[in-house]
Design an enzyme around this catalytic site. Structure first.
Site, PDB file in Angstrom:
ATOM      1  N   GLY A 170      32.807  31.087  42.828  1.00 22.52           N
ATOM      2  CA  GLY A 170      31.455  31.641  42.963  1.00 22.52           C
ATOM      3  C   GLY A 170      30.466  30.751  42.243  1.00 22.52           C
ATOM      4  N   GLY A 171      29.355  31.377  41.828  1.00 19.02           N
ATOM      5  CA  GLY A 171      28.303  30.615  41.149  1.00 19.02           C
ATOM      6  C   GLY A 171      28.786  29.950  39.880  1.00 19.02           C
ATOM      7  N   GLY A 404      21.546  -6.122  52.614  1.00 22.54           N
ATOM      8  CA  GLY A 404      20.925  -5.183  51.686  1.00 22.54           C
ATOM      9  C   GLY A 404      21.857  -4.848  50.537  1.00 22.54           C
ATOM     10  N   ALA A 405      23.157  -4.903  50.809  1.00 24.18           N
ATOM     11  CA  ALA A 405      24.119  -4.565  49.763  1.00 24.18           C
ATOM     12  C   ALA A 405      24.049  -5.577  48.614  1.00 24.18           C
ATOM     13  CB  ALA A 405      25.523  -4.496  50.344  1.00 24.18           C
TER      14      ALA A 405
HETATM   15  C1  HXC Z   1      36.138  41.650  35.645  1.00 22.62           C
HETATM   16  C2  HXC Z   1      38.101  40.604  36.147  1.00 22.62           C
HETATM   17  C3  HXC Z   1      37.421  39.648  36.909  1.00 22.62           C
HETATM   18  C4  HXC Z   1      35.998  39.744  36.996  1.00 22.62           C
HETATM   19  C5  HXC Z   1      39.503  39.183  36.988  1.00 22.62           C
HETATM   20  N1  HXC Z   1      39.393  40.296  36.230  1.00 22.62           N
HETATM   21  N2  HXC Z   1      38.309  38.775  37.419  1.00 22.62           N
HETATM   22  N3  HXC Z   1      37.464  41.593  35.525  1.00 22.62           N
HETATM   23  N4  HXC Z   1      35.412  40.759  36.338  1.00 22.62           N
HETATM   24  N5  HXC Z   1      35.287  38.852  37.663  1.00 22.62           N
HETATM   25  C6  HXC Z   1      40.455  41.006  35.593  1.00 22.62           C
HETATM   26  C7  HXC Z   1      41.349  41.716  36.590  1.00 22.62           C
HETATM   27  O1  HXC Z   1      40.789  42.969  36.929  1.00 22.62           O
HETATM   28  C8  HXC Z   1      42.646  41.841  35.802  1.00 22.62           C
HETATM   29  O2  HXC Z   1      42.512  42.909  34.902  1.00 22.62           O
HETATM   30  C9  HXC Z   1      42.659  40.575  34.983  1.00 22.62           C
HETATM   31  O3  HXC Z   1      41.312  40.105  34.941  1.00 22.62           O
HETATM   32  C10 HXC Z   1      43.524  39.501  35.582  1.00 22.62           C
HETATM   33  O4  HXC Z   1      43.174  39.399  36.950  1.00 22.62           O
HETATM   34  P1  HXC Z   1      44.251  39.412  38.117  1.00 22.62           P
HETATM   35  O5  HXC Z   1      43.502  39.671  39.377  1.00 22.62           O
HETATM   36  O6  HXC Z   1      45.385  40.289  37.768  1.00 22.62           O
HETATM   37  O7  HXC Z   1      44.787  37.925  38.022  1.00 22.62           O
HETATM   38  P2  HXC Z   1      45.197  36.954  39.191  1.00 22.62           P
HETATM   39  O8  HXC Z   1      46.099  37.648  40.149  1.00 22.62           O
HETATM   40  O9  HXC Z   1      45.721  35.741  38.530  1.00 22.62           O
HETATM   41  O10 HXC Z   1      43.860  36.620  39.979  1.00 22.62           O
HETATM   42  C11 HXC Z   1      42.832  35.938  39.333  1.00 22.62           C
HETATM   43  C12 HXC Z   1      41.557  35.965  40.218  1.00 22.62           C
HETATM   44  C13 HXC Z   1      41.211  37.420  40.592  1.00 22.62           C
HETATM   45  C14 HXC Z   1      41.841  35.157  41.476  1.00 22.62           C
HETATM   46  C15 HXC Z   1      40.457  35.269  39.423  1.00 22.62           C
HETATM   47  O11 HXC Z   1      41.230  38.198  39.390  1.00 22.62           O
HETATM   48  C16 HXC Z   1      39.876  37.533  41.243  1.00 22.62           C
HETATM   49  O12 HXC Z   1      39.738  37.270  42.425  1.00 22.62           O
HETATM   50  N6  HXC Z   1      38.878  37.980  40.471  1.00 22.62           N
HETATM   51  C17 HXC Z   1      37.565  38.207  40.974  1.00 22.62           C
HETATM   52  C18 HXC Z   1      36.895  36.901  41.197  1.00 22.62           C
HETATM   53  C19 HXC Z   1      35.476  37.122  41.621  1.00 22.62           C
HETATM   54  O13 HXC Z   1      35.183  37.490  42.722  1.00 22.62           O
HETATM   55  N7  HXC Z   1      34.577  36.941  40.636  1.00 22.62           N
HETATM   56  C20 HXC Z   1      33.214  37.059  40.842  1.00 22.62           C
HETATM   57  C21 HXC Z   1      32.832  35.711  41.444  1.00 22.62           C
HETATM   58  S1  HXC Z   1      31.154  35.624  41.704  1.00 22.62           S
HETATM   59  P3  HXC Z   1      43.740  43.872  34.600  1.00 22.62           P
HETATM   60  O14 HXC Z   1      43.244  44.760  33.518  1.00 22.62           O
HETATM   61  O15 HXC Z   1      44.061  44.573  35.870  1.00 22.62           O
HETATM   62  O16 HXC Z   1      44.859  42.960  34.188  1.00 22.62           O
HETATM   63  C22 HXC Z   1      30.642  35.014  40.307  1.00 22.62           C
HETATM   64  C23 HXC Z   1      29.199  34.869  40.334  1.00 22.62           C
HETATM   65  C24 HXC Z   1      28.729  33.976  39.258  1.00 22.62           C
HETATM   66  O17 HXC Z   1      31.300  34.732  39.415  1.00 22.62           O
HETATM   67  C25 HXC Z   1      27.252  34.026  39.367  1.00 22.62           C
HETATM   68  C26 HXC Z   1      26.613  32.844  38.857  1.00 22.62           C
HETATM   69  C27 HXC Z   1      25.317  32.641  39.521  1.00 22.62           C
END
Ligand code: HXC
Length: 514
Positions: A170-171, A404-405
């Site tokens: 993501g971001g 040019g290079a």
């Molecule tokens: C809160 C999160 C989290 C998040 C993971 N966790 N990402 N909690 N916010 N963004 C937590 C999970 O709920 C889990 O908690 C623990 O972290 C481990 O995650 P798992 O999913 O069990 O691990 P894994 O299978 O290894 O997968 C990792 C992952 C997945 C691929 C990163 O967690 C995931 O897809 N997370 C969401 C990613 C996402 O969409 N993020 C937002 C992106 S947008 P528990 O307690 O169950 O163990 C963004 C915008 C930024 O970031 C903006 C900037 C402009």
């Protein structure tokens, strides 16, 4: 003071240091990843880490967050020494809510970013995070944006290095993208703006995380990462190596290693250019001969291989090297090689690292693909980067410098300080064959034996221009040197240029053709 108070502190320290707990650390190890604290331990000189904000916690309550509090809030921040030199570091802790970034977490990072900039010290970010902490909503987005802003303000003031050691999606990808160098760990890290699921929904493409944004993809296809490492340990070692070539900030010079002068002649270089001008040769061999032994650190090794860029040392001092690579697409300049070299040149110029440019370039790559994707504006980026660079700039033309290079590759005309050429240099508008075909078109077509006539005219053109002497007569080349003298000449020249002062005209900032 009562021992209970000490015990309370000890207990808090212990709790903070366990992050998300032993089980989650074990899961991290099973994936081949180290914990946030283990990474810091490896990066910094033993016993030098000073932590900041160890007991910080978030204050959110939505979606059950009130019950999920961890001392430190999922990121370890502070400062310490790498080979005796100060750095600031943050290390995202995947064992705490997936290393996700919320308000308090972001504030910990801002604090060290501000300290790093105010004190002129490099910032190293170890990234391993699920991105914005979903439960905290917009404050997480605000946290990212503040980091991006500070990354941008710090750019060119202090070096910023990013390691990607887990998810970065993501971001969140934009903070590393705004820093100077990215290193990704193979197999356990990935970077993408939208993941495979969104890609499938929107474009119906099926792609794995690794294929979409793994280390190999970004090292070879997108050029997003500058380095890759096979393990966390190798990644940390690579970060230390990168730091060894660069100064603490834009006001300083890079550290100098002790150097014992010896015989600087490199006789093997006198035999490196093949008799046939169309044959490639190994430019990395030239680089290794002219730089100090084993000092070359290639940047962007797998991307746009028609140009080679990297750090090296000459008589113990850091230099940035930019070299056409005759072994890949004949060393032609194209969009990606211009971007790659342009960015590297700007880094070196920001941080007072002199540039050595080795030229063997047949021109720009022709074709609709290049033209339609903007070789004009992209090639201009490299031209601009060299033109505005005020660090000492030295060029060596080893063979072709066509069209040019020739101008773009750090020619005298765009501000290079010293330009050398080997006797094998050919400085011309284009190769003799193409040139003869154009300017002697009539003679060739009217000749009884047009093939023979073409060959003769090609030779005539070659005799006149396939040498460095016309450019030397004009002073565009300062000296024609034997290849074996190159290292010696470069050492002497950089010593002569070491106090160079050159300033750009006063302006707010230039408008590089982005
Ligand atoms: C809160 C999160 C989290 C998040 C993971 N966790 N990402 N909690 N916010 N963004 C937590 C999970 O709920 C889990 O908690 C623990 O972290 C481990 O995650 P798992 O999913 O069990 O691990 P894994 O299978 O290894 O997968 C990792 C992952 C997945 C691929 C990163 O967690 C995931 O897809 N997370 C969401 C990613 C996402 O969409 N993020 C937002 C992106 S947008 P528990 O307690 O169950 O163990 C963004 C915008 C930024 O970031 C903006 C900037 C402009």
């Amino acid at each position: 003071m009562s021992t209970e108070k000490f015990d309370l502190l000890n207990e808090r320290n212990r709790k903070a240091e366990e992050g998300g707990g032993a089980k989650r650390i074990e899961a991290q190890h099973k994936k081949g990843k180290l914990s946030a604290r283990e990474r810091i331990e490896l990066l910094l000189d033993k016993g030098t880490f000073q932590e900041i904000g160890k007991f910080v916690q978030h204050r959110s309550v939505d979606f059950g967050l009130g019950d999920q509090k961890y001392l430190g809030d999922g990121v370890v921040t502070g400062y310490g020494l790498v080979n005796g030199r100060l750095i600031y570091v943050f290390s995202q802790d995947f064992t705490v809510m997936g290393g996700s970034l919320g308000e308090a977490y972001a504030q910990k990072i801002f604090k060290i970013m501000d300290l790093a900039m105010q004190n002129g010290v490099p910032l190293v970010g170890l990234n391993d995070s699920g991105g914005a902490r979903i439960q905290e909503g917009v404050v997480s987005l605000a946290g990212y944006a503040d980091i991006f802003y500070k990354n941008t303000l710090s750019s060119g003031v202090i070096p910023q290095l990013s390691a990607i050691m887990g998810p970065c999606a993501g971001g969140a990808v934009y903070s590393p993208a705004l820093t100077d160098f990215i290193t990704m760990v193979e197999g356990t890290s990935y970077m993408f703006v939208t993941g495979p699921n969104v890609v499938k929904t929107v474009t119906h493409e099926e792609v794995s995380s690794e294929e979409l944004g793994g280390a190999e993809t970004h090292a070879s296809k997108s050029g997003v990462t500058h380095f890759t490492a096979s393990t966390d340990l190798e990644c940390i070692e690579l970060l230390k190596k990168q730091l060894s070539y660069i100064p603490q900030n834009c006001e300083e010079r890079a550290p100098q290693l002790p150097y014992d002068a010896g015989n600087e002649k490199r006789p093997s270089l006198d035999h490196i250019i093949p008799a046939n001008a169309q044959q490639p040769y190994d430019m990395k061999q030239v680089i290794s001969q002219i730089t100090d032994a084993d000092s070359f650190l290639e940047v962007h090794k797998g991307f746009a291989q028609n140009i080679i860029v990297g750090f090296g040392r000459l008589a113990g001092k850091s230099v940035g090297i930019v070299a056409n690579n005759p072994q890949h697409l004949a060393g032609v300049l194209d969009i990606n090689s211009s971007l790659k070299a342009g960015r590297f040149v700007r880094f070196c110029d920001s941080f007072n690292i002199p540039l050595i440019v080795l030229v063997d370039v047949p021109g720009f790559l022709p074709g609709t693909d290049q033209e339609w994707n903007g070789i004009i504006s992209n090639g201009a980026k490299l031209l601009y980067a060299f033109s505005e660079a005020t660090v000492p700039r030295v060029t060596v033309i080893t063979r072709k410098a066509y069209g040019g290079a020739y101008d773009v590759m750090n020619s005298k005309h765009i501000g290079a300080d010293m330009n050398f050429a080997w006797p094998s240099a050919e400085i011309a508008v284009m190769g003799a064959k193409g040139a003869a075909e154009i300017i002697f078109k009539k003679e060739i077509s009217e000749a009884a034996d047009s093939e023979k006539q073409w060959k003769e005219k090609e030779k005539e053109y070659n005799d006149k221009f396939a040498n460095p002497y016309i450019a030397a007569e004009r002073g565009y080349v300062d000296e024609v040197i034997l290849p074996s003298q190159t290292r010696e000449k470069l050492i002497i020249t950089l010593e002569m240029l070491k106090n160079k002062v050159a300033k750009l005209p006063k302006k707010k900032h230039g408008n590089i053709p982005l």
